[in-house]
Enzyme design. Structure first.
Site, PDB file in Angstrom:
ATOM      1  CG  ASP A   1       2.998   3.916   0.691  1.00  0.00           C
ATOM      2  OD1 ASP A   1       3.600   3.314  -0.223  1.00  0.00           O
ATOM      3  OD2 ASP A   1       2.055   4.690   0.461  1.00  0.00           O
TER       4      ASP A   1
ATOM      5  CG  ASP B   1       5.994  -5.272  -1.066  1.00  0.00           C
ATOM      6  OD1 ASP B   1       4.799  -5.634  -1.146  1.00  0.00           O
ATOM      7  OD2 ASP B   1       6.712  -5.085  -2.075  1.00  0.00           O
ATOM      8  CB  ILE B   2       0.904  -4.373   0.909  1.00  0.00           C
ATOM      9  CG1 ILE B   2      -0.353  -4.703   1.698  1.00  0.00           C
ATOM     10  CG2 ILE B   2       0.747  -4.694  -0.557  1.00  0.00           C
ATOM     11  CD1 ILE B   2      -1.477  -3.809   1.423  1.00  0.00           C
TER      12      ILE B   2
ATOM     13  CB  ALA C   1      -1.372  -0.473  -0.520  1.00  0.00           C
TER      14      ALA C   1
ATOM     15  CB  THR D   1     -11.522   1.760  -9.967  1.00  0.00           C
ATOM     16  OG1 THR D   1     -11.604   2.264 -11.298  1.00  0.00           O
ATOM     17  CG2 THR D   1     -11.066   0.312 -10.064  1.00  0.00           C
TER      18      THR D   1
ATOM     19  CE1 TYR E   1      -6.148   0.103 -10.040  1.00  0.00           C
ATOM     20  CE2 TYR E   1      -7.813   0.918 -11.563  1.00  0.00           C
ATOM     21  CZ  TYR E   1      -7.147   1.001 -10.364  1.00  0.00           C
ATOM     22  OH  TYR E   1      -7.485   1.996  -9.463  1.00  0.00           O
TER      23      TYR E   1
ATOM     24  CE  LYS F   1      -7.808  -0.971  -7.041  1.00  0.00           C
ATOM     25  NZ  LYS F   1      -7.516  -0.406  -5.720  1.00  0.00           N
TER      26      LYS F   1
HETATM   27  N1  LIG Z   1      -6.947   8.466  -8.050  1.00  0.00           N
HETATM   28  C1  LIG Z   1      -7.816   7.846  -8.819  1.00  0.00           C
HETATM   29  O1  LIG Z   1      -8.105   8.280  -9.899  1.00  0.00           O
HETATM   30  C2  LIG Z   1      -8.479   6.568  -8.335  1.00  0.00           C
HETATM   31  C3  LIG Z   1      -9.625   6.154  -8.957  1.00  0.00           C
HETATM   32  C4  LIG Z   1     -10.198   4.970  -8.541  1.00  0.00           C
HETATM   33  C5  LIG Z   1      -9.620   4.229  -7.507  1.00  0.00           C
HETATM   34  N2  LIG Z   1      -8.488   4.654  -6.910  1.00  0.00           N
HETATM   35  C6  LIG Z   1      -7.885   3.831  -5.857  1.00  0.00           C
HETATM   36  O2  LIG Z   1      -7.608   4.626  -4.712  1.00  0.00           O
HETATM   37  C7  LIG Z   1      -6.436   4.127  -4.062  1.00  0.00           C
HETATM   38  C8  LIG Z   1      -5.455   5.254  -3.820  1.00  0.00           C
HETATM   39  O3  LIG Z   1      -5.119   5.838  -5.067  1.00  0.00           O
HETATM   40  P1  LIG Z   1      -4.137   7.092  -5.184  1.00  0.00           P
HETATM   41  O4  LIG Z   1      -4.660   7.965  -6.242  1.00  0.00           O
HETATM   42  O5  LIG Z   1      -3.858   7.659  -3.839  1.00  0.00           O
HETATM   43  O6  LIG Z   1      -2.844   6.355  -5.768  1.00  0.00           O
HETATM   44  P2  LIG Z   1      -1.322   6.435  -5.266  1.00  0.00           P
HETATM   45  O7  LIG Z   1      -0.515   5.690  -6.284  1.00  0.00           O
HETATM   46  O8  LIG Z   1      -0.953   7.834  -4.944  1.00  0.00           O
HETATM   47  O9  LIG Z   1      -1.368   5.587  -3.904  1.00  0.00           O
HETATM   48  C9  LIG Z   1      -1.186   4.197  -3.846  1.00  0.00           C
HETATM   49  C10 LIG Z   1      -0.156   3.916  -2.774  1.00  0.00           C
HETATM   50  O10 LIG Z   1       0.039   2.504  -2.681  1.00  0.00           O
HETATM   51  C11 LIG Z   1       1.413   2.307  -2.398  1.00  0.00           C
HETATM   52  N3  LIG Z   1       1.836   0.953  -2.770  1.00  0.00           N
HETATM   53  C12 LIG Z   1       1.961   0.440  -4.026  1.00  0.00           C
HETATM   54  N4  LIG Z   1       2.456  -0.805  -3.969  1.00  0.00           N
HETATM   55  C13 LIG Z   1       2.636  -1.100  -2.664  1.00  0.00           C
HETATM   56  C14 LIG Z   1       3.142  -2.235  -1.973  1.00  0.00           C
HETATM   57  N5  LIG Z   1       3.573  -3.307  -2.639  1.00  0.00           N
HETATM   58  N6  LIG Z   1       3.205  -2.195  -0.621  1.00  0.00           N
HETATM   59  C15 LIG Z   1       2.792  -1.091   0.060  1.00  0.00           C
HETATM   60  N7  LIG Z   1       2.303   0.008  -0.542  1.00  0.00           N
HETATM   61  C16 LIG Z   1       2.245   0.013  -1.895  1.00  0.00           C
HETATM   62  C17 LIG Z   1       2.126   3.351  -3.252  1.00  0.00           C
HETATM   63  O11 LIG Z   1       3.462   3.583  -2.804  1.00  0.00           O
HETATM   64  C18 LIG Z   1       1.212   4.558  -3.082  1.00  0.00           C
HETATM   65  O12 LIG Z   1       1.627   5.394  -2.031  1.00  0.00           O
HETATM   66  C19 LIG Z   1      -5.886   3.003  -4.946  1.00  0.00           C
HETATM   67  O13 LIG Z   1      -6.290   1.760  -4.398  1.00  0.00           O
HETATM   68  C20 LIG Z   1      -6.551   3.251  -6.276  1.00  0.00           C
HETATM   69  O14 LIG Z   1      -6.710   2.052  -7.001  1.00  0.00           O
HETATM   70  C21 LIG Z   1      -7.901   5.832  -7.284  1.00  0.00           C
END
Ligand SMILES: NC(=O)c1ccc[n+]([C@@H]2O[C@H](COP(=O)([O-])OP(=O)(O)OC[C@H]3O[C@@H](n4cnc5c(N)ncnc54)[C@H](O)[C@@H]3O)[C@@H](O)[C@H]2O)c1
Length: 325
Positions: A43, A62-63, A85, A127, A151, A155
């Site tokens: 992360d 960074d990814i 991520a 999503t 977004y 996806k």
């Molecule tokens: N929570 C929801 O409502 C929901 C719904 C549908 C899909 N999702 C998907 O589930 C996954 C996790 O969601 P979440 O709720 O834990 O969100 P979150 O924002 O808490 O987690 C995403 C993580 O990705 C990391 N990240 C962002 N950019 C980055 C980069 N450049 N390099 C490395 N890491 C990076 C962030 O620091 C964060 O820790 C995501 O892919 C999101 O699209 C979530």
């Protein structure tokens, strides 16, 4: 050291979780560690937990940095990737070009690396935003995916790239599409997360002003509780690939309107006041999303069955916010 709950029939032994310090990442990592899976969290710097636990490595980067990711594969040899991520919808709208780089391009490179290093499984969190806003309700999961925001577009791109690697290289790519998630960790900036924010406001009490619901009272979309997201994902990761008849599955928990959210909170906290002040952007977005997503395939193929209906989710959120004001 391996946990007492370690499962001798694990589908993989060492999982790289991208976005591993995020909300879902932390919870999924903890469930995997409990089952005896080693975890490598990748992360961005500044997201690290204060303490680390046994069998968990925390790597920052960074990814988009392919060399850094390659070094992780080389040094840690993960045999599974759980790819979480992502920039979420608000950040993607704010910076479209970063969203494409992080969510789409970096995901493609990660798939390439996972394939080169021959991982046993690649999981991707998608999503319902991949479907756009002009869809039938209830919505069958084979509804054409024409997202209405970037977004969702990133996806869909990853879903298709994953299927490419599955078809051409036999990569075990598997994906779940989550609906709106009721979560205690929903950031204040996530405007579509107003139901979670409303429960929090009700538990905090003392608000002079009524809580503002940014939609019409009858508006509501397919939703589920965070705990079901985590448990559903774990069940899916542990499902034998022969039982999966398709690479991606949509999940549904329950349908609930903004008015029902207000009623449920007021049943528990009679002094809670809410008002409906329509924000056109949020209202239009949520009106276009389905209140019910048909998730029969997930139920029949791998036993998806949400534990929480709306009332049980409300109980869970109220208990959480009362214990963590
Ligand atoms: N929570 C929801 O409502 C929901 C719904 C549908 C899909 N999702 C998907 O589930 C996954 C996790 O969601 P979440 O709720 O834990 O969100 P979150 O924002 O808490 O987690 C995403 C993580 O990705 C990391 N990240 C962002 N950019 C980055 C980069 N450049 N390099 C490395 N890491 C990076 C962030 O620091 C964060 O820790 C995501 O892919 C999101 O699209 C979530």
């Amino acid at each position: 050291m391996v946990s007492a709950n370690a499962d001798t029939h694990l589908p993989f032994r060492k999982a790289l979780i991208t976005g591993g310090n995020g909300n879902l990442g932390r919870l999924i990592a903890s469930e995997l560690l409990d089952r005896g899976v080693e975890v490598i969290k990748f992360d961005i710097p500044g997201t690290e937990p204060e303490t680390t636990v046994a069998n968990e490595s925390i790597i920052t980067g960074d990814i988009r940095d392919k060399a850094a990711l390659e070094a992780v594969f080389e040094s840690h040899q993960p045999d599974a990737v759980i790819h979480l991520a992502s920039l979420l919808s608000g950040s993607s709208a704010a910076d479209p070009s970063a969203a494409w780089e992080i969510n789409a391009t970096a995901s493609f490179e990660l798939l390439t690396l996972a394939n080169t290093f021959k991982v046993k499984q690649f999981f991707f969190a998608s999503t319902m935003a991949t479907y756009g806003t002009d869809v039938p309700d209830p919505m069958p999961e084979d509804t054409p995916q024409w997202p209405s925001n970037l977004y969702g577009a990133t996806k869909v791109a990853v879903e298709r790239a994953g299927v490419f690697f599955k078809l051409t290289h036999d990569l075990d790519f598997r994906c779940l599409r989550f609906p709106l998630v009721f979560s205690p960790f929903a950031p204040p900036s996530a405007v579509t997360a107003f139901p979670s924010h409303a429960f929090k406001a009700a538990c905090q009490g003392g608000n002079a002003d009524p809580f503002v619901f940014p939609v019409e009272p009858h508006v509501g979309v397919s939703s589920m509780l965070l705990d079901d997201v985590v448990q559903g994902t774990i069940t899916f990761l542990f499902t034998d690939k022969d039982r999966l008849s398709q690479p991606a599955y949509s999940l549904h928990g329950y349908a609930v309107t903004a008015q029902e959210v207000l009623n449920e909170i007021q049943r528990r906290v009679p002094s809670f006041e809410g008002t409906f002040e329509v924000n056109d952007t949020v209202n239009t977005l949520l009106k276009g999303w389905p209140s019910v997503i048909v998730d029969d395939k997930a139920r029949s193929d791998w036993g998806w069955s949400p534990k929480y209906d709306f009332v049980a989710s409300a109980d869970w959120l109220m208990s959480y916010f009362q214990a963590n004001p």
